[in-house]
Design a protein around this motif. Structure first.
Motif, PDB file in Angstrom:
ATOM      1  N   LYS A 105       1.251  23.720 -19.179  1.00 29.25           N
ATOM      2  CA  LYS A 105       1.189  23.115 -17.851  1.00 29.25           C
ATOM      3  C   LYS A 105       1.162  21.590 -17.988  1.00 29.25           C
ATOM      4  N   ASP A 106       2.070  20.933 -17.289  1.00 27.95           N
ATOM      5  CA  ASP A 106       2.100  19.471 -17.237  1.00 27.95           C
ATOM      6  C   ASP A 106       1.704  19.071 -15.815  1.00 27.95           C
ATOM      7  N   ILE A 107       0.433  18.742 -15.646  1.00 28.68           N
ATOM      8  CA  ILE A 107      -0.128  18.479 -14.317  1.00 28.68           C
ATOM      9  C   ILE A 107      -0.215  16.966 -14.115  1.00 28.68           C
ATOM     10  N   TYR A 108       0.276  16.489 -12.986  1.00 29.13           N
ATOM     11  CA  TYR A 108       0.271  15.046 -12.769  1.00 29.13           C
ATOM     12  C   TYR A 108       0.158  14.712 -11.286  1.00 29.13           C
ATOM     13  N   SER A 109      -0.235  13.485 -11.028  1.00 28.93           N
ATOM     14  CA  SER A 109      -0.191  12.898  -9.690  1.00 28.93           C
ATOM     15  C   SER A 109       0.457  11.535  -9.824  1.00 28.93           C
ATOM     16  N   ALA A 110       1.513  11.308  -9.060  1.00 22.79           N
ATOM     17  CA  ALA A 110       2.241  10.039  -9.122  1.00 22.79           C
ATOM     18  C   ALA A 110       2.362   9.462  -7.714  1.00 22.79           C
ATOM     19  N   VAL A 111       2.005   8.201  -7.568  1.00 25.06           N
ATOM     20  CA  VAL A 111       2.122   7.534  -6.273  1.00 25.06           C
ATOM     21  C   VAL A 111       2.790   6.175  -6.464  1.00 25.06           C
ATOM     22  N   ALA A 112       3.458   5.721  -5.422  1.00 24.65           N
ATOM     23  CA  ALA A 112       4.091   4.403  -5.421  1.00 24.65           C
ATOM     24  C   ALA A 112       3.359   3.502  -4.434  1.00 24.65           C
ATOM     25  N   LEU A 113       3.162   2.251  -4.824  1.00 27.68           N
ATOM     26  CA  LEU A 113       2.446   1.287  -3.994  1.00 27.68           C
ATOM     27  C   LEU A 113       3.326   0.051  -3.822  1.00 27.68           C
ATOM     28  N   THR A 114       3.698  -0.230  -2.596  1.00 27.92           N
ATOM     29  CA  THR A 114       4.575  -1.372  -2.335  1.00 27.92           C
ATOM     30  C   THR A 114       3.810  -2.686  -2.470  1.00 27.92           C
ATOM     31  N   ASP A 115       4.555  -3.768  -2.560  1.00 29.72           N
ATOM     32  CA  ASP A 115       3.924  -5.090  -2.617  1.00 29.72           C
ATOM     33  C   ASP A 115       3.037  -5.326  -1.398  1.00 29.72           C
TER      34      ASP A 115
ATOM     35  N   LEU B 194      -2.078  -6.227   1.028  1.00 29.29           N
ATOM     36  CA  LEU B 194      -2.771  -6.230   2.313  1.00 29.29           C
ATOM     37  C   LEU B 194      -3.647  -5.004   2.579  1.00 29.29           C
ATOM     38  N   ASP B 195      -3.336  -3.877   1.939  1.00 32.50           N
ATOM     39  CA  ASP B 195      -4.023  -2.631   2.290  1.00 32.50           C
ATOM     40  C   ASP B 195      -5.011  -2.143   1.234  1.00 32.50           C
ATOM     41  N   ILE B 196      -4.752  -2.430  -0.033  1.00 37.48           N
ATOM     42  CA  ILE B 196      -5.587  -1.903  -1.114  1.00 37.48           C
ATOM     43  C   ILE B 196      -6.654  -2.923  -1.479  1.00 37.48           C
ATOM     44  N   SER B 197      -7.893  -2.621  -1.133  1.00 38.16           N
ATOM     45  CA  SER B 197      -9.001  -3.513  -1.492  1.00 38.16           C
ATOM     46  C   SER B 197      -9.812  -2.969  -2.662  1.00 38.16           C
ATOM     47  N   ASP B 198      -9.768  -1.645  -2.872  1.00 43.60           N
ATOM     48  CA  ASP B 198     -10.501  -1.003  -3.970  1.00 43.60           C
ATOM     49  C   ASP B 198      -9.569   0.025  -4.600  1.00 43.60           C
ATOM     50  N   PHE B 199      -8.915  -0.352  -5.698  1.00 42.85           N
ATOM     51  CA  PHE B 199      -7.918   0.527  -6.314  1.00 42.85           C
ATOM     52  C   PHE B 199      -8.539   1.852  -6.753  1.00 42.85           C
ATOM     53  N   GLY B 200      -9.743   1.796  -7.324  1.00 42.13           N
ATOM     54  CA  GLY B 200     -10.387   3.018  -7.796  1.00 42.13           C
ATOM     55  C   GLY B 200     -10.654   4.001  -6.679  1.00 42.13           C
TER      56      GLY B 200
END
Length: 309
Positions: A84-94, A99-105
């Motif tokens: 099993k190759d389990i993953y989560s992938a997300v894209a984050l625009t500039d 402007l939107d991400i204040s706490d990456f964790g």
């Protein structure tokens, strides 16, 4: 003034801690007991289990005319395959990063790790619910304590260790336990893990744990070694500028973060390799190997006697 950037190893270690907190079912089974898959044929390893032998008694003060009896040591083994190759992938625009991400964790990494944890727990659930059990016990709601004792007895007859026994239940079985008032609450550690939140108490020598991944009337009694979970972090690619792999207490994970200049966005990928298997032993009565370290319960709810109308 020097900048204070987090190293990828620190972020991956944090993600691994989040993963351990989010897991429920995976924390109930035998997780990654030292498997080394490097170079393993078909991505499968065979783990040698402790050998068994018998003791004999030499007659006290005998005339020494008889030889002692030599016994054989019989070892057993179990195989597990990473498949099993389990993953989560997300894209984050500039724009999102600026402007939107204040706490990456909290906003990115935790949801990703939680998704991976759910996938691993689902894999363990499928392993448990899809297994073929040597013993199935009927547990009536109006006599469920007797039914749980019968499940305990079945494990005892197969010489299954007392330590670490778990009773994993669905929502309706949970309600029956809570309404029975027979569960003894146990003091928990200061952990805020998902497993602690899912633990109801103890009954008949079992830690009772509820999972909504199970069907409402499903229930299983087992020890951790009945089911095997192996994990490994994928290798860090040489082309990744921000990546790390970490392992901790049977869990492994890789995290990669890179930039896609053609679409002006960051990509965050959390991934893990996993494999599952069932432990089968020779029953106490002999015969072919079966799953005896776990017992399946068939829960029978009490009929609703509420008058119609």
């Amino acid at each position: 003034m020097a900048h204070a950037f987090l190293k990828p190893e620190v972020v991956t270690s944090t993600a691994l801690g989040i993963l351990e907190q989010e897991l429920v079912m995976a924390n109930l089974v035998w997780a990654n007991p030292g498997f080394d898959f490097a170079g393993a044929k078909d991505d499968t390893v065979t783990v040698r289990l402790p050998g068994k032998t018998t003791a004999n008694e030499y007659e006290w003060r005998n005339d020494r005319s008889a030889d002692i009896v030599l016994s054989d040591i019989v070892e057993d083994s179990v195989s597990v395959t990473l498949n099993k190759d389990i993953y989560s992938a997300v894209a984050l625009t500039d724009e999102e990063l600026s402007l939107d991400i204040s706490d990456f964790g909290a906003q990115v990494l935790r949801p990703q790790v939680k998704a991976v944890a759910t996938a691993i727990d689902t894999g363990v659930k499928n392993l448990i619910t899809g297994a073929s059990y040597a013993t199935t016990v009927t547990v009536n709601e109006d006599q469920f304590f007797r039914g749980v004792v019968a499940m305990r007895t079945a494990l005892n007859k197969e010489n299954v260790p007392q330590e670490g026994r778990v009773l994993l239940v669905g929502a309706e079985v949970e309600a029956a336990f809570l309404n029975s008032q027979m569960i003894r609450d146990v003091s928990q550690s200061g952990s805020d893990s998902a497993l602690r939140s899912a633990t109801l108490g103890r009954v008949a020598g079992f830690d009772v744990v509820v999972s909504n991944l199970l069907g409402p009337t499903e229930m299983y009694a087992f020890v951790p070694s009945a089911f095997i979970l192996a994990t490994r972090a994928p290798a860090v690619p040489s082309g990744a500028t921000f990546a790390s792999s970490q392992s901790f207490e049977g869990l492994s994970m890789r995290w990669i973060r890179d930039y896609d200049p053609m679409k002006l966005r960051d990509r965050s990928v959390v991934s893990i390799f996993a494999g599952f298997n069932v432990m089968r032993d020779t029953p106490a009565a002999g015969g072919s190997k079966k799953l005896v370290r776990a017992v399946k319960g068939t829960f029978v709810p009490t009929p609703d006697e509420t008058p119609e109308g």
